[in-house]
Design a protein around this motif. Structure first.
Motif, PDB file in Angstrom:
ATOM      1  N   VAL A   1       0.836  -1.200   0.000  1.00 41.89           N
ATOM      2  CA  VAL A   1       0.000   0.000   0.000  1.00 41.89           C
ATOM      3  C   VAL A   1       0.873   1.253   0.000  1.00 41.89           C
ATOM      4  CG1 VAL A   1      -1.623   1.348   1.388  1.00 41.89           C
ATOM      5  CG2 VAL A   1      -2.009  -1.089   1.045  1.00 41.89           C
ATOM      6  N   GLY A   2       1.903   1.278   0.859  1.00 39.70           N
ATOM      7  CA  GLY A   2       2.782   2.440   0.921  1.00 39.70           C
ATOM      8  C   GLY A   2       3.547   2.668  -0.371  1.00 39.70           C
ATOM      9  N   LEU A   3       4.152   1.601  -0.886  1.00 36.84           N
ATOM     10  CA  LEU A   3       4.909   1.728  -2.132  1.00 36.84           C
ATOM     11  C   LEU A   3       3.991   1.974  -3.325  1.00 36.84           C
ATOM     12  CD1 LEU A   3       7.519  -1.152  -1.600  1.00 36.84           C
ATOM     13  CD2 LEU A   3       7.913   1.315  -1.411  1.00 36.84           C
ATOM     14  N   GLY A   4       2.823   1.343  -3.312  1.00 39.76           N
ATOM     15  CA  GLY A   4       1.877   1.552  -4.400  1.00 39.76           C
ATOM     16  C   GLY A   4       1.374   2.980  -4.449  1.00 39.76           C
ATOM     17  N   LEU A   5       1.123   3.565  -3.271  1.00 36.11           N
ATOM     18  CA  LEU A   5       0.677   4.956  -3.223  1.00 36.11           C
ATOM     19  C   LEU A   5       1.786   5.892  -3.706  1.00 36.11           C
ATOM     20  CD1 LEU A   5      -1.397   7.080  -2.504  1.00 36.11           C
ATOM     21  CD2 LEU A   5      -0.646   6.954  -0.115  1.00 36.11           C
ATOM     22  N   GLY A   6       3.017   5.621  -3.284  1.00 35.40           N
ATOM     23  CA  GLY A   6       4.139   6.443  -3.740  1.00 35.40           C
ATOM     24  C   GLY A   6       4.342   6.353  -5.241  1.00 35.40           C
ATOM     25  N   LEU A   7       4.227   5.149  -5.789  1.00 37.16           N
ATOM     26  CA  LEU A   7       4.375   4.968  -7.235  1.00 37.16           C
ATOM     27  C   LEU A   7       3.243   5.662  -7.992  1.00 37.16           C
ATOM     28  CD1 LEU A   7       6.036   3.626  -9.441  1.00 37.16           C
ATOM     29  CD2 LEU A   7       4.696   1.544  -9.126  1.00 37.16           C
ATOM     30  N   ALA A   8       2.027   5.596  -7.440  1.00 33.87           N
ATOM     31  CA  ALA A   8       0.895   6.264  -8.088  1.00 33.87           C
ATOM     32  C   ALA A   8       1.074   7.776  -8.093  1.00 33.87           C
ATOM     33  CB  ALA A   8      -0.405   5.882  -7.377  1.00 33.87           C
ATOM     34  N   LEU A   9       1.569   8.333  -6.990  1.00 41.19           N
ATOM     35  CA  LEU A   9       1.815   9.781  -6.931  1.00 41.19           C
ATOM     36  C   LEU A   9       2.863  10.199  -7.960  1.00 41.19           C
ATOM     37  CD1 LEU A   9       1.833  10.267  -3.054  1.00 41.19           C
ATOM     38  CD2 LEU A   9       0.105  11.127  -4.648  1.00 41.19           C
ATOM     39  N   LEU A  10       3.868   9.351  -8.142  1.00 43.00           N
ATOM     40  CA  LEU A  10       4.908   9.647  -9.128  1.00 43.00           C
ATOM     41  C   LEU A  10       4.340   9.610 -10.544  1.00 43.00           C
ATOM     42  CD1 LEU A  10       7.931  10.168  -9.675  1.00 43.00           C
ATOM     43  CD2 LEU A  10       8.246   7.683  -9.750  1.00 43.00           C
TER      44      LEU A  10
ATOM     45  N   VAL B   1       2.626  -4.753  -5.462  1.00 40.61           N
ATOM     46  CA  VAL B   1       2.675  -3.284  -5.515  1.00 40.61           C
ATOM     47  C   VAL B   1       1.983  -2.729  -6.759  1.00 40.61           C
ATOM     48  CG1 VAL B   1       4.252  -1.337  -5.878  1.00 40.61           C
ATOM     49  CG2 VAL B   1       4.642  -2.903  -3.993  1.00 40.61           C
ATOM     50  N   PRO B   2       2.182  -3.305  -7.961  1.00 39.64           N
ATOM     51  CA  PRO B   2       1.545  -2.741  -9.154  1.00 39.64           C
ATOM     52  C   PRO B   2       0.031  -2.635  -9.046  1.00 39.64           C
ATOM     53  CG  PRO B   2       3.224  -4.335  -9.779  1.00 39.64           C
ATOM     54  CD  PRO B   2       3.065  -4.449  -8.300  1.00 39.64           C
ATOM     55  N   LYS B   3      -0.591  -3.651  -8.444  1.00 41.84           N
ATOM     56  CA  LYS B   3      -2.044  -3.632  -8.313  1.00 41.84           C
ATOM     57  C   LYS B   3      -2.496  -2.441  -7.472  1.00 41.84           C
ATOM     58  CE  LYS B   3      -3.560  -6.728  -5.613  1.00 41.84           C
ATOM     59  NZ  LYS B   3      -3.833  -8.081  -5.123  1.00 41.84           N
ATOM     60  N   ALA B   4      -1.836  -2.233  -6.337  1.00 41.99           N
ATOM     61  CA  ALA B   4      -2.181  -1.098  -5.479  1.00 41.99           C
ATOM     62  C   ALA B   4      -1.922   0.222  -6.199  1.00 41.99           C
ATOM     63  CB  ALA B   4      -1.385  -1.171  -4.178  1.00 41.99           C
ATOM     64  N   ALA B   5      -0.818   0.286  -6.938  1.00 35.30           N
ATOM     65  CA  ALA B   5      -0.470   1.530  -7.641  1.00 35.30           C
ATOM     66  C   ALA B   5      -1.530   1.903  -8.673  1.00 35.30           C
ATOM     67  CB  ALA B   5       0.885   1.378  -8.323  1.00 35.30           C
TER      68      ALA B   5
ATOM     69  N   VAL C   1      -6.542  -1.730   1.188  1.00 34.28           N
ATOM     70  CA  VAL C   1      -6.031  -2.371   2.404  1.00 34.28           C
ATOM     71  C   VAL C   1      -6.829  -3.629   2.713  1.00 34.28           C
ATOM     72  CG1 VAL C   1      -5.772  -2.113   4.897  1.00 34.28           C
ATOM     73  CG2 VAL C   1      -5.074  -0.255   3.391  1.00 34.28           C
ATOM     74  N   SER C   2      -8.156  -3.533   2.671  1.00 28.50           N
ATOM     75  CA  SER C   2      -9.001  -4.678   3.027  1.00 28.50           C
ATOM     76  C   SER C   2      -8.837  -5.832   2.040  1.00 28.50           C
ATOM     77  CB  SER C   2     -10.465  -4.246   3.086  1.00 28.50           C
ATOM     78  OG  SER C   2     -10.655  -3.205   4.003  1.00 28.50           O
TER      79      SER C   2
END
Length: 299
Positions: free
Chosen positions: A90-99, A176-180, A225-226
């Protein structure tokens, strides 16, 4: 004299037509998912062993489970794995999405490429990471040796200190890609006027993220997250290929424990009981997820 049609005839007919359209979709789901689930729940209350008859045993499996230290170890390992992988993805996916949301020149291409790890089946991911972690020919040991960071090969997957981190890294890489992508889709729905107004007011990046981005992403964050927790708690293929639950049961997730009880030792009833406990845990997570979603819709 013709009888007047009832007021409810038309809505009922319309509902029946809609139900008929849904039946081709509902029947396979019912037969493939719901019926086996009910049968699995029932078998969890039996003493069924491979090659023997099925006899109802009530709560006997669960009494044994309470005293089974191997089961409790698998639950502990399962929560460590699930929570760690979920938080990291979730943390890395959110960071990648912001980028990716910054408007880079090749954003569509990057968005497609980051899906490659997630598109791989867990078995394929496991085989790939097993080659990377190989103590003799693995890329990781070769790179670390060339950098002068290690003097001797490290057996990542049989080390009691490194097996869990190694498996977690492989799990995070694939999820991570899925969350991103989920977060990137959410970021695209936030009106740009909010950011422009915040910049005019002199808000910095951290304040904008805390006061605009994060609140607007809250429903998607709860969903990611869920759902990630439920998917990771049910993980099997990746960890089985990498370690088969070793060394010494250190990476024996609950799904691996159920698999071993059923197909290695033949205790199908006990394995189904483990599955029932997993269903209960996932149901609790699903309950809180639906509750959060309902609150968001009503607010």
């Amino acid at each position: 004299m013709s009888k007047k049609p009832m007021i409810h005839d038309r809505p009922l007919s319309k509902n029946m037509q809609q139900l008929q359209l849904l039946l081709p979709v509902l029947l396979p789901v019912l037969l493939i998912s719901f019926v086996p689930l009910l049968r699995g729940i029932y078998i969890g209350f039996t003493d069924y062993k491979l090659g023997s008859d099925i006899n109802f045993s009530g709560l006997e499996n669960y009494k044994i489970m309470l005293q089974d230290r191997f089961f409790w170890r698998s639950i502990t390992v399962g929560f460590i794995w699930t929570i760690t992988v979920t938080l990291l993805q979730v943390g890395l996916g959110l960071g990648l999405a912001l980028l990716l949301n910054k408007g880079l020149r090749l954003t569509p291409l990057y968005s497609l490429l980051i899906l490659v790890p997630w598109a791989m089946p867990p078995i394929v991911r496991g085989l790939m990471w097993r080659q990377i972690y190989d103590p003799d020919t693995g890329a990781l040991n070769l790179i670390l040796a060339q950098l002068g960071l290690i003097n001797a090969p490290i057996n990542w997957l049989t080390s009691f200190d490194l097996a869990i981190p190694a498996v977690i890294i492989a799990g995070v890489w694939g999820e991570v890609p899925k969350a991103a992508i989920f977060f990137l889709a959410g970021l695209k729905t936030i009106p740009q006027e909010f950011y422009e107004a915040a910049e005019i007011d002199g808000a910095g990046n951290l304040r904008i993220f805390r006061n605009i981005t994060l609140p607007m992403l809250r429903p998607i964050l709860a969903a990611v997250v869920s759902l990630s927790f439920m998917w990771n708690f049910n993980a099997f293929g990746l960890v089985w290929v990498l370690t088969q639950g070793g060394p010494g049961g250190l990476t024996r997730l609950p799904m691996l424990a159920a698999y071993e009880e059923a197909f290695r030792y033949g205790y199908v009833g006990y394995a189904a009981a483990i599955g029932n406990v997993m269903v209960l845990i996932i149901s609790v997570v699903l309950f809180f997820y639906l509750r959060i979603q309902l609150k968001e819709r009503l607010s």
